[in-house]
Design an enzyme around this catalytic site. Structure first.
Site, mmCIF file in Angstrom:
data_model
loop_
_atom_site.group_PDB
_atom_site.id
_atom_site.type_symbol
_atom_site.label_atom_id
_atom_site.label_comp_id
_atom_site.label_asym_id
_atom_site.label_seq_id
_atom_site.Cartn_x
_atom_site.Cartn_y
_atom_site.Cartn_z
ATOM 1 N N HIS B 344 0.805 -1.213 0.000
ATOM 2 C CA HIS B 344 0.000 0.000 0.000
ATOM 3 C C HIS B 344 0.844 1.271 0.000
ATOM 4 C CE1 HIS B 344 -3.526 -2.537 1.020
ATOM 5 N NE2 HIS B 344 -4.165 -1.582 0.393
ATOM 6 N N GLY B 345 2.088 1.179 0.378
ATOM 7 C CA GLY B 345 2.904 2.387 0.305
ATOM 8 C C GLY B 345 4.196 2.257 1.063
#
Lengths: 319, 506
Positions: B344-345
């Site tokens: 997700h990051g």
């Protein structure tokens, strides 16, 4: 949820092709009609006032002048409309002056319809003065601001206007929503009476004074592009007939403008004046539109320019 | 280009649909080529130079797929090619997504104050990378089949899923691009797809974007958030994320359906979930499927093998021992969710988000395995209000890390939620009524059928905590056309300030 639970086998109503087509058509037609409602709204007589856009409140002025036969006709974008006072020019030169300038997007979308209409209905002027902001002198892009599309819809037939709207659907969408929102706002709260502005506009021969306070700092956000020299030359060639002389000027910028340098260099040898830099306090809108004091100064400069040009021409003729 | 932009709605989509309708008469090659070119143009609209990256990724992966298929009789060589291909994909992803954030993190931590330029994260890079890795892995296991180039390009780039999913599995999509099907406009699909798209667009423009300002305001001033302000901000964010992602998923599925392509569901009322396990079967469903197939299963099988090698049992009974539970359930779950967090990051807050959900899932599995049936606690937790409320609260806490710009900010928000910066009830009276729209939206989420249920795309409409299933089911009739047409009018009214989708950053 597992894929098995998808309704591959769920009962599908036996819907005919025609009925499905009607469904899709209706689904699309409703928003399309909503957007199209902006057309009669914009064409209605009350819309210019209801729009709340000062550049639109008298859109027919330029087209309404018949047999006024001005000696000096000021044309151009909103910098001319708000920055060149015909009464000051007339006082300084002794020449009857009128201002038929329009907002930039009107000039770009509708072309020079207002000027052509004026010239058809009046005697040829001594001077046509065209003043444009530095970015308007460039033909690199067309701006589709509401004023331009409004005038397009009001001055052209729907058949003539539609190709432009279809070629620019995104701009047409934004315009439609703007117009509908303006109409709704006007219904909710009736617009201000512009009687005083109208009186001033008529008395000043077409100068629009924006109801705004003087600016205090620059925020220029117009990207600068080099002038299109051929376009400027083409304008001169097109209108310099029947003894009319064409002057093409660049409008003043605030001295704090970040594009002052390139704009001055870019307009050199292209326009008939050189770029003037004024204190920011003489501007009231977008670093382009002048206060009444700023308009007085710009108009005096224009008058001096015209008188000098007239003397020079007289000298040439004597020789 | 955004699905909720005038450029997409008034230019791109009509042109692509028109081309599809015209070229459909000329058969598969014309349609597939048209859609592939249109999809590349869709991507190029954002930044034309990144089409080279996308095209390069497709070219390399397609070449690898041919090679892997050709080497299927020589397993060692095939493994080498597969490993190289996966490494190249992950290295590209790491370069664009993780390298510079990592360098900045090291720079900040060590106080080096060196200046590093950043790279722009190409849109959808995670999605098209993972889609292709999965295809290569399955091809090597002969559970996928080789494709022609145009079909492969379209599988990877098909514009409804290119930027933010759903993460497609080749088995469900490739056959739909295969020769033999009718590629002409199907009016039933067009009617259904446009309705699905309209509902998604409505969720995004009329709901998600209305919650956004209050969520953004709260997460921009984390240090001064009072308890009341924090709760308003966090609940607004929960609903912004919900309607943003749900709206995006509906739009993607609806768009694909307009071209008679069926996408898998990606969103199934996750806030109705009665447990975290249930939540992950409803939230970003295609990601969950991907993680399960390509991460969790290999980890679990590895754990099985290791235990088997030590002569230990892998039976269900073994899961009920502490050691068995730790190696067979907790380890693969937490590791998978740790990697999901990284996906997700780049940032510690995303790792915490992943590990937090991994821990939730582990606790949920432990409860499932170790709970005593019929106990009072089990009966209380089984009450819909309790289990849905508990799950929703746990999800909210994790979302604080998901949304925050840093771990520090997330901790500040959590402190705010617990009253660490004061209660601030008086602040509530200063907020506009719109800030409390979530109070209306939450009962709607919990009480009404979701989009696919309304559109009749699931065989049964699930009961929900309010038990309302009486809402009219979609039919292509004038009443629905007028209702959805009215919805589109409202969308047009509010769409003038186009906003991006939250999942575009992944």
């Amino acid at each position: 949820m597992s894929d098995e639970s998808r309704a591959e086998n769920s009962p599908r109503p036996a819907t005919g092709r025609l009925r499905l087509q009607a469904y899709v058509l209706l689904l699309l037609l409703i928003p399309a009609l909503f957007l199209a409602a902006s057309i009669p709204i914009v064409r209605s007589g009350s819309f210019p006032l209801e729009s709340g856009d000062p550049f639109l409140w008298n859109p027919d002025y330029a087209f309404s002048l018949n047999h006024v036969d001005c000696d000096v006709v000021i044309y151009g974008d909103s910098t001319a409309l708000t920055g060149l006072d015909p009464t000051v020019v007339a006082r300084s030169t002794g020449w009857k002056t009128c201002n038929i300038a329009q907002a930039r997007s009107v000039v770009e979308i509708l072309g020079r319809l207002a000027l052509d209409t004026y010239l058809r209905n009046n005697a040829p002027p001594k001077y046509i003065v065209m003043q444009f902001a530095p970015e308007t002198l460039s033909r690199s892009n067309t701006v589709f601001w509401p004023e331009g599309i409004t005038l397009l819809l009001r001055k052209k037939s729907l058949l003539e206007a539609l190709p432009t709207l279809i070629r620019h659907p995104v701009e047409a969408y934004h315009f439609s929503i703007w117009a509908i929102k303006a109409k709704v706002a006007a219904v909710m709260k009736p617009p201000t009476d512009f009687a005083a502005t109208e009186a001033s506009f008529q008395a000043r021969g077409g100068l629009l004074i924006l109801p705004k306070a003087a600016e205090t700092h620059c925020y220029n956000d117009f990207p600068y592009a080099q002038p299109t020299v051929e376009w400027v030359r083409g304008l001169k060639e097109q209108y310099a007939h029947n003894g009319t002389r064409v002057v093409i000027n660049v409008s003043p910028l605030p001295s704090c403008s970040p594009i002052a340098g390139p704009a001055a260099a870019g307009s050199r040898n292209v326009t008939d004046n050189s770029l003037s830099l004024y204190p920011i306090g003489l501007f009231c809108d977008l670093d382009r539109h002048l206060t009444p004091e700023g308009a007085e100064r710009a108009s005096l400069e224009l008058a001096a320019q015209l008188v000098a040009a007239d003397k020079a021409m007289a000298g040439i003729q004597r020789q | 280009m955004l699905f909720n932009s005038p450029e997409f709605l008034f230019c791109y989509l009509p042109i692509v649909l028109l081309g599809y309708a015209v070229l459909g008469k000329f058969g598969r090659t014309a349609v597939v080529s048209w859609l592939a070119c249109a999809s590349l143009a869709f991507y190029a609209y954002w930044r034309p130079e990144f089409v080279l990256l996308l095209a390069g990724s497709i070219a390399v992966n397609y070449a690898c797929s041919r090679l892997i298929w050709r080497l299927r009789e020589r397993s060692r060589a095939q493994v080498v090619v597969l490993t190289l291909a996966i490494t190249a994909n992950l290295a590209t992803l790491a370069f664009f997504k993780y390298l510079f954030p990592l360098i900045h993190f090291i720079d900040d931590t060590l106080g080096l104050h060196a200046s590093f330029t950043n790279v722009i994260l190409p849109l959808g890079i995670s999605f098209f990378t993972f889609t292709q890795i999965a295809y290569l892995v399955d091809l090597s296991q002969e559970t996928a089949e080789p494709q022609d180039l145009s079909g492969y390009v379209l599988f990877v780039t098909f514009f409804p899923h290119l930027i933010a999913g759903p993460i497609l599995h080749h088995r469900e999509i490739m056959p739909q691009f295969a020769p033999g099907r009718d590629f002409r406009i199907q009016w039933r699909d067009l009617a259904l797809g446009s309705s699905w798209f309209a509902l998604g667009l409505g969720k995004k423009v009329l709901l998600a974007d209305r919650f956004a300002p209050y969520a953004d305001a709260a997460f921009a001033h984390t240090g001064s958030l009072t308890m009341a302000g924090a709760w308003v901000g966090v609940l607004n964010y929960a609903l912004q994320l919900y309607f943003d992602f749900s709206g995006y998923s509906d739009m993607a599925i609806g768009l694909a359906r307009m071209f008679s392509i069926e996408f898998p569901f990606n969103f199934d009322s996750p806030y109705k979930a009665t447990s975290i396990i249930d939540f992950w079967s409803r939230w970003h469903m295609t990601l969950t499927r991907y993680l399960t197939l390509y991460l969790y299963n290999p980890f679990a099988m590895g754990a099985n093998r290791r235990r088997a090698a030590r002569g230990k049992s892998n039976s269900r009974k073994a899961q009920r021992t502490a050691g068995g539970f730790a190696s067979l359930v907790a380890f693969p779950t937490i590791t998978t969710m740790f990697l999901a967090g990284i996906w997700h990051g780049a940032g510690l807050q995303f790792i915490i988000f992943g590990v937090l959900h991994g821990s939730y899932l582990t606790v949920n599995h432990a409860w499932r395995i170790f709970r005593r049936e019929g106990s009072i606690l089990a009966r209380v937790i089984a009450l819909p209000v309790v289990c849905v409320g508990l799950t929703f609260s746990a999800v909210l806490m994790a979302q604080v890390f998901f949304r925050s710009a840093s771990t520090h900010d997330a901790l500040q928000v959590l402190a705010g939620l617990s009253g660490g910066h004061g209660v601030g009830l008086d602040e509530l009276s200063m907020l506009p009524p719109h800030a409390f729209l979530f109070l209306l939206a939450l009962p709607v989420i919990w009480g009404f059928p979701n989009t696919q249920e309304m559109l009749g795309q699931v065989s049964t409409v699930r009961a929900n905590i309010f038990g309302s299933r009486a809402l009219a089911m979609w039919r292509p009739n004038w009443a629905w056309a007028c209702s959805l047409g009215g919805l589109l009018v409202a969308v047009l009214w509010y769409m003038t300030d186009t906003s991006s989708f939250l999942y575009f950053q992944f």
